[in-house]
Design a protein around this motif. Structure first.
Motif, PDB file in Angstrom:
ATOM      1  N   HIS A   1       0.831  -1.201   0.000  1.00 16.66           N
ATOM      2  CA  HIS A   1       0.000   0.000   0.000  1.00 16.66           C
ATOM      3  C   HIS A   1       0.870   1.257   0.000  1.00 16.66           C
ATOM      4  N   LEU A   2       1.925   1.262   0.828  1.00 10.80           N
ATOM      5  CA  LEU A   2       2.827   2.418   0.852  1.00 10.80           C
ATOM      6  C   LEU A   2       3.502   2.622  -0.503  1.00 10.80           C
ATOM      7  N   ALA A   3       3.964   1.515  -1.109  1.00 14.26           N
ATOM      8  CA  ALA A   3       4.629   1.618  -2.411  1.00 14.26           C
ATOM      9  C   ALA A   3       3.666   2.139  -3.473  1.00 14.26           C
ATOM     10  N   ALA A   4       2.404   1.697  -3.426  1.00 13.47           N
ATOM     11  CA  ALA A   4       1.410   2.185  -4.386  1.00 13.47           C
ATOM     12  C   ALA A   4       1.153   3.683  -4.192  1.00 13.47           C
ATOM     13  N   ASP A   5       1.131   4.131  -2.941  1.00 11.44           N
ATOM     14  CA  ASP A   5       0.972   5.567  -2.675  1.00 11.44           C
ATOM     15  C   ASP A   5       2.154   6.355  -3.246  1.00 11.44           C
ATOM     16  N   LEU A   6       3.362   5.794  -3.093  1.00  9.43           N
ATOM     17  CA  LEU A   6       4.547   6.466  -3.626  1.00  9.43           C
ATOM     18  C   LEU A   6       4.479   6.556  -5.148  1.00  9.43           C
TER      19      LEU A   6
ATOM     20  N   ALA B   1      11.401  15.295  -3.493  1.00  7.69           N
ATOM     21  CA  ALA B   1      10.104  15.139  -2.829  1.00  7.69           C
ATOM     22  C   ALA B   1      10.129  15.835  -1.470  1.00  7.69           C
ATOM     23  N   PRO B   2       8.957  16.178  -0.926  1.00  9.82           N
ATOM     24  CA  PRO B   2       8.915  16.773   0.429  1.00  9.82           C
ATOM     25  C   PRO B   2       9.428  15.799   1.472  1.00  9.82           C
ATOM     26  N   GLY B   3       9.657  16.299   2.665  1.00 10.85           N
ATOM     27  CA  GLY B   3      10.265  15.490   3.717  1.00 10.85           C
ATOM     28  C   GLY B   3       9.511  14.223   4.036  1.00 10.85           C
ATOM     29  N   ASP B   4       8.183  14.263   3.920  1.00  8.47           N
ATOM     30  CA  ASP B   4       7.383  13.071   4.214  1.00  8.47           C
ATOM     31  C   ASP B   4       7.089  12.274   2.955  1.00  8.47           C
ATOM     32  N   LEU B   5       7.769  12.610   1.854  1.00 10.19           N
ATOM     33  CA  LEU B   5       7.593  11.961   0.550  1.00 10.19           C
ATOM     34  C   LEU B   5       6.201  12.183  -0.033  1.00 10.19           C
ATOM     35  N   GLY B   6       5.419  13.036   0.606  1.00  9.11           N
ATOM     36  CA  GLY B   6       4.081  13.305   0.097  1.00  9.11           C
ATOM     37  C   GLY B   6       3.095  12.189   0.361  1.00  9.11           C
ATOM     38  N   ILE B   7       3.439  11.247   1.250  1.00  5.77           N
ATOM     39  CA  ILE B   7       2.549  10.135   1.576  1.00  5.77           C
ATOM     40  C   ILE B   7       2.518   9.957   3.094  1.00  5.77           C
ATOM     41  N   ALA B   8       1.582   9.173   3.581  1.00  3.64           N
ATOM     42  CA  ALA B   8       1.450   8.941   5.024  1.00  3.64           C
ATOM     43  C   ALA B   8       2.466   7.889   5.455  1.00  3.64           C
ATOM     44  N   VAL B   9       3.658   8.348   5.841  1.00  6.04           N
ATOM     45  CA  VAL B   9       4.730   7.437   6.213  1.00  6.04           C
ATOM     46  C   VAL B   9       5.456   8.009   7.430  1.00  6.04           C
ATOM     47  N   ALA B  10       5.959   7.125   8.284  1.00  8.95           N
ATOM     48  CA  ALA B  10       6.681   7.564   9.478  1.00  8.95           C
ATOM     49  C   ALA B  10       7.921   8.359   9.085  1.00  8.95           C
ATOM     50  N   PRO B  11       8.269   9.391   9.866  1.00  5.30           N
ATOM     51  CA  PRO B  11       9.413  10.245   9.508  1.00  5.30           C
ATOM     52  C   PRO B  11      10.716   9.474   9.330  1.00  5.30           C
TER      53      PRO B  11
END
Length: 478
Positions: free
Chosen positions: A344-349, A377-387
């Protein structure tokens, strides 16, 4: 196969286990064959042995039209080797000599062109130009016999500099003109032109048994939406994925149901036909088609703990990667997460930073983001991911984009692992996983339970096939 007499015994018995491991030429006919050739066995005094098809061609032998020795799987030994020869062979297979010349190959390896030439000649009996020429000849034959493309298109798709060079090489290697070679096509594959719906149809050969259920299941569990998809029911699945290639994007399709005939059926839809060789080799690495299952089984079956697993799953493979940088970024992004969450994270990326295909193809819509896309990309990679996870991905992207970390087929595996471990947030396990899959290292043991419970002397018995031991354990655990 350390002596010529033992090689001749393999020829006498028509032992297919050694197809691609060596080739033999027959002085009385001027033809070279694979060990399993069904023709009458020649007399020993008329036989010469060669490490590569290119070496046999360089000695003046032409390819046998019955056993097609140029079409066998690559040598698992050279693909596994970590020295300059193994790295060079992998880069040549990826089309580096066709794109960058011998100088480009040498620069990637960190040697002079003369050193590379000398080492390849000493080990393989042929230099980089001869090895690339043999590969071009094989690609051209496949296209002549499986597509309706024009000869000029085939010449440039196979990597030849001119139609004249193409004609001369085909005549020399096969003792036939391109027209004659096309007339002898097997006719068992769908014939497609450049823009045909079937793409460029290929039969990707492998040796020994091949457990398609294990490989397709492994890839299906990890398929990332937009970049990969697996359709159909088990036993008749089709794996599809996008490919970022040197000249234009492409899409590859590989059928599970064809795995029982000694090959996988593959269709490549390419934006530029010059990418054919590169795309083919990347799919071969992804599906581990150059493995030697006989050598793996012989080694691992000697351990009573693994013998039942090997017997239960003949032909198990250790899947590699179609894009090493993509694999590394996905591994770090999903480190320690359950597979569904990692996917799911990879698909968001992909949705946030992937490059859209010129035209969607079924569920395939994007190319996976390049490292340089993620450095901006922004610091959070533009997705819901832990810092911490985002920081690790960005550090990896910076290292790949800047060249301080290389994961191409010619990369030094030890250096790559050291560079990975120097980056923040990359664990030893993840570095090993990247080494195993992105760099196709056959000797990586990843199962934590085995590492904790077994003595190093015990584990050393599995070398150089520890990656396969890992996959046997994973497969048994379900």
């Amino acid at each position: 196969m350390t002596t010529e007499d033992s090689r001749y015994e393999a020829v006498r018995s028509r032992d297919a286990r050694f197809d691609g491991v060596f080739f033999f030429g027959v002085a009385t006919t001027g033809i070279y064959c694979r060990p399993s050739c069904p023709a009458i066995t020649p007399k020993r005094q008329n036989v010469s042995f060669f490490a590569t098809a290119a070496a046999a061609q360089g000695a003046g032998f032409r390819a046998c039209r019955r056993c097609r020795p140029d079409a066998v799987p690559g040598s698992a030994d050279w693909n596994a080797r970590a020295d300059v020869v193994g790295r060079a062979v992998r880069l040549i297979g990826d089309g580096v000599v066709d794109r960058e010349g011998v100088a480009g190959l040498a620069a990637r390896l960190g040697y002079s062109a003369r050193q590379v030439q000398r080492q390849l000649n000493a080990e393989l009996g042929a230099g980089p130009i001869a090895l690339a020429r043999a590969q071009r000849g094989h690609t051209a034959r496949v296209l002549l016999q499986t597509t309706s493309m024009q000869a000029a298109e085939i010449a440039f798709a196979a990597g030849f500099a001119s139609v004249r060079q193409f004609n001369e090489t085909i005549k020399e290697i096969y003792a036939a003109t391109p027209t004659e070679l096309r007339a002898g096509r097997p006719g068992r594959l769908p014939v497609a032109g450049r823009d045909g719906a079937a793409g460029v149809p290929l039969r990707l050969a492998y040796r020994g048994p091949y457990d398609t259920a294990q490989v397709f299941g492994f890839l299906a569990e990890r398929a990332v939406a937009g970049v990969e998809e697996v359709t159909g029911e088990p036993g008749r699945r089709t794996y599809r994925r996008t490919l970022r290639l040197p000249h234009a994007p492409g899409v590859a399709e590989v059928a599970e149901r064809a795995g029982t005939g000694g090959w996988l059926e593959c269709s490549l839809h390419l934006g530029d036909l010059r990418d054919l060789t590169t795309a083919t080799q990347r799919i071969r690495r992804l599906f581990d088609l150059d493995a030697d299952p006989y050598a793996v089984a012989q080694r691992l079956s000697a351990d009573p703990a693994l013998a039942p697993l090997v017997a239960a799953t003949p032909g198990l493979r250790a899947p590699g990667a179609a894009d090493p940088e993509e694999l590394a970024l996905r591994a770090v992004l999903g480190d320690g997460l359950p597979l569904p969450e990692a996917r799911h994270l990879a698909a968001d990326l992909v949705a946030a930073h992937g490059e859209p295909l010129p035209e969607p193809s079924g569920g395939l819509t994007h190319l996976f983001p390049r490292p340089r896309d993620l450095t901006a990309a922004p610091g959070d990679l533009g997705i819901a991911v832990a810092p911490q996870r985002a920081t690790a991905v960005r550090a990896l992207a910076v290292a790949l984009a800047g060249g301080s970390l290389r994961l191409d087929p010619g990369a030094d595996r030890d250096e790559a692992e050291r560079a990975l471990l120097s980056l923040p947030g990359i664990s030893t396990w993840t570095a090993g996983y990247i080494r195993m899959r992105a760099l196709s290292d056959p000797d990586v043991l990843l199962d934590p339970a085995l590492l904790l419970t077994l003595a190093p002397a015990h584990i050393s018995r599995w070398r150089p096939w520890s990656s396969y031991a890992t996959h046997y354990v994973w497969h048994a655990e379900g």
